[in-house]
Motif scaffolding. Structure first.
Motif, short mmCIF file in Angstrom:
data_model
loop_
_atom_site.label_atom_id
_atom_site.label_comp_id
_atom_site.label_asym_id
_atom_site.label_seq_id
_atom_site.Cartn_x
_atom_site.Cartn_y
_atom_site.Cartn_z
N TYR A 231 0.82 -1.22 0.00
CA TYR A 231 0.00 0.00 0.00
C TYR A 231 0.85 1.27 0.00
O TYR A 231 0.32 2.36 0.25
N GLY A 232 2.15 1.15 -0.26
CA GLY A 232 3.00 2.33 -0.39
C GLY A 232 3.30 3.00 0.93
O GLY A 232 3.39 4.24 0.99
N LEU A 233 3.48 2.20 2.00
CA LEU A 233 3.79 2.74 3.31
C LEU A 233 5.14 2.21 3.79
O LEU A 233 5.66 1.24 3.25
N VAL B 21 4.26 5.88 7.69
CA VAL B 21 4.23 7.08 6.85
C VAL B 21 4.18 6.62 5.39
O VAL B 21 4.50 5.46 5.07
N ARG B 22 3.81 7.53 4.53
CA ARG B 22 3.77 7.21 3.10
C ARG B 22 5.18 7.22 2.51
O ARG B 22 6.05 7.95 2.95
N LEU B 23 5.36 6.40 1.49
CA LEU B 23 6.61 6.42 0.74
C LEU B 23 6.70 7.71 -0.07
O LEU B 23 5.73 8.14 -0.69
N THR B 24 7.89 8.31 -0.08
CA THR B 24 8.12 9.52 -0.87
C THR B 24 8.74 9.13 -2.22
O THR B 24 9.10 7.96 -2.45
N ALA B 25 8.88 10.12 -3.09
CA ALA B 25 9.51 9.87 -4.39
C ALA B 25 10.96 9.43 -4.21
O ALA B 25 11.46 8.56 -4.94
N ASP B 26 11.66 10.01 -3.22
CA ASP B 26 13.05 9.60 -2.95
C ASP B 26 13.10 8.15 -2.47
O ASP B 26 14.02 7.40 -2.83
N ASP B 27 12.13 7.74 -1.65
CA ASP B 27 12.08 6.35 -1.19
C ASP B 27 11.90 5.39 -2.35
O ASP B 27 12.58 4.36 -2.43
N ILE B 28 11.01 5.73 -3.26
CA ILE B 28 10.73 4.84 -4.40
C ILE B 28 11.97 4.72 -5.29
O ILE B 28 12.32 3.62 -5.74
N GLN B 29 12.65 5.84 -5.54
CA GLN B 29 13.86 5.81 -6.37
C GLN B 29 14.96 5.00 -5.69
O GLN B 29 15.65 4.20 -6.33
N ALA B 30 15.11 5.16 -4.38
CA ALA B 30 16.15 4.41 -3.66
C ALA B 30 15.85 2.92 -3.66
O ALA B 30 16.76 2.08 -3.79
N LEU B 31 14.57 2.54 -3.53
CA LEU B 31 14.20 1.12 -3.55
C LEU B 31 14.42 0.52 -4.93
O LEU B 31 14.89 -0.62 -5.05
N GLU B 32 14.10 1.27 -5.98
CA GLU B 32 14.33 0.77 -7.34
C GLU B 32 15.82 0.55 -7.59
O GLU B 32 16.21 -0.46 -8.20
N LYS B 33 16.66 1.46 -7.13
CA LYS B 33 18.10 1.29 -7.30
C LYS B 33 18.61 0.10 -6.50
O LYS B 33 19.47 -0.65 -6.96
N LYS B 34 18.06 -0.08 -5.30
CA LYS B 34 18.52 -1.17 -4.44
C LYS B 34 18.17 -2.53 -5.05
O LYS B 34 18.94 -3.48 -4.98
N PHE B 35 16.97 -2.64 -5.65
CA PHE B 35 16.58 -3.90 -6.26
C PHE B 35 17.29 -4.14 -7.58
O PHE B 35 17.51 -5.29 -7.97
N ALA B 36 17.63 -3.07 -8.28
CA ALA B 36 18.25 -3.23 -9.60
C ALA B 36 19.73 -3.54 -9.51
O ALA B 36 20.27 -4.31 -10.30
#
Length: 356
Positions: free
Chosen positions: A87-89, A200-215
């Motif tokens: 749910y993006g948290l 708390v909700r995920l921010t745009a920085d959180d989403i970018q950091a998670l994408e980099k971590k998985f990639a």
């Protein structure tokens, strides 16, 4: 009225605080996964008990291991449980309100292990307690212990106290949710408060950091056998957790549908939807001169027109008569008195009632 109460359930546009709907929805998601998987294990066990019977017998232990891998994977990688990440948290420590770390950084160790314990072990213990209460209630009804035995007095007192304990537990959660709606609490669940975190909700920085971590996969060069074994074990467990999380993400709505379909609250609705219609009575009635006429009173015999004695049904037509009447009739005519269907004595079925 809707405008006046909208602020209670909707989060501010620029705030990171999730609404009560998001918080409760992510709670119900993991609650729907277990019953659905449990039904799947039951179907497999019934189809092949020799091969899959252990899935049903040890389902709780197998599920807690899978849940442990899944939640550990998400807490370490996303700072959230599976349902919260869905749910993006994310979870942040209560003391980090001013300077929140990115979700990819993970939780502090203390909050991490507290969260893992409360996410996995508490639901497992609660489920075991509910099964224990259910078995004790059955044993209380069919127990061979003498009424004055200390063991029977103990578990009767336990059964009498359990509803009040459970009510207090559920009331604790309800009060916490009401406080969260009114803005008087940072947590919608007491479990978050005990873990020392808030959502708390995920921010745009959180989403970018998670994408980099998985990639990006960091290259590892182990220098000893022990390090290689630990690295291989970690990769294997991570692969299992990743496969499980990917499968759950894809099938989450199907699992929620299964949970609704097989939940006890909907069994009556399901039965009414899937129940077969009552078959109509035989339509090819024989209205010959010697055919028996159906009486207006359902408890009367169509042959003697008296209250039935030793009610007996004919399996060929479904009509009920007195045993003596229908026995003599079928023995003489070899057919049903009402419909004329070919009938033999072996088609007589005696009906028994509690009164008899």
């Amino acid at each position: 009225m809707a405008e006046l109460g909208a602020h209670l359930t909707a989060a501010p546009a620029a705030g990171d605080r999730p609404s009560i709907f998001e918080a409760v929805a992510q709670d119900s998601l993991m609650g729907a996964v277990k019953p659905a998987l449990q039904h799947l294990a039951k179907v497999l066990a019934e189809s092949n008990p020799a091969r899959y019977g252990f899935l049903w017998r040890r389902f709780d232990e197998i599920y807690i291991l899978l849940d442990l891998l899944l939640q550990q994977q998400y807490l370490s990688r996303c700072s959230a449980s599976f349902s919260e990440n869905f749910y993006g948290l994310k979870r942040v420590a209560i003391g980090d309100s001013k300077q929140q770390l990115l979700a990819s950084a993970g939780l502090p160790k203390k909050q991490h292990w507290k969260s893992l314990f409360l996410l996995v072990l508490v639901p497992y213990l609660k489920g075991k307690l509910e099964k224990l209460v259910s078995s004790l209630r059955e044993e209380d009804e069919y127990s061979i212990h003498p009424p004055s035995s200390s063991w029977k007095r103990f578990y009767r007192a336990f059964l009498a106290a359990y509803p009040f304990v459970n009510m207090a537990w559920e009331g604790w959660f309800l009060i916490q949710q009401l406080c969260y709606i009114l803005g008087e609490a940072q947590h919608h669940s007491p479990m978050l408060r005990l873990a020392g975190v808030r959502l708390v909700r995920l921010t745009a920085d959180d989403i970018q950091a998670l994408e980099k971590k998985f990639a990006v996969a960091a290259p590892s060069q182990p220098h000893s056998i022990k390090t290689q074994v630990l690295s291989a074990l970690k990769k294997t467990l991570g692969g299992i957790a990743f496969s499980l999380s990917t499968g759950l993400s894809v099938s989450v709505f199907f699992l929620q549908f299964l949970d609704w379909w097989y939940s006890s609250e909907n069994q009556e609705t399901i039965k009414s939807l899937t129940a077969l219609p009552t078959p109509p009575p035989p339509v090819h009635l024989d209205h010959g001169a010697d055919s028996a006429l159906l009486p207006k009173l359902k408890t009367m015999c169509p042959l003697c027109h008296k209250i039935r004695a030793n009610a007996t049904v004919l399996s060929t037509s479904g009509y009920v008569f007195c045993y003596r009447c229908v026995y003599n009739y079928v023995k003489t005519h070899q057919r049903c008195p009402v419909t004329g269907y070919a009938t033999e004595l072996q088609h007589l079925v005696k009906l028994y009632s509690p009164e008899s």
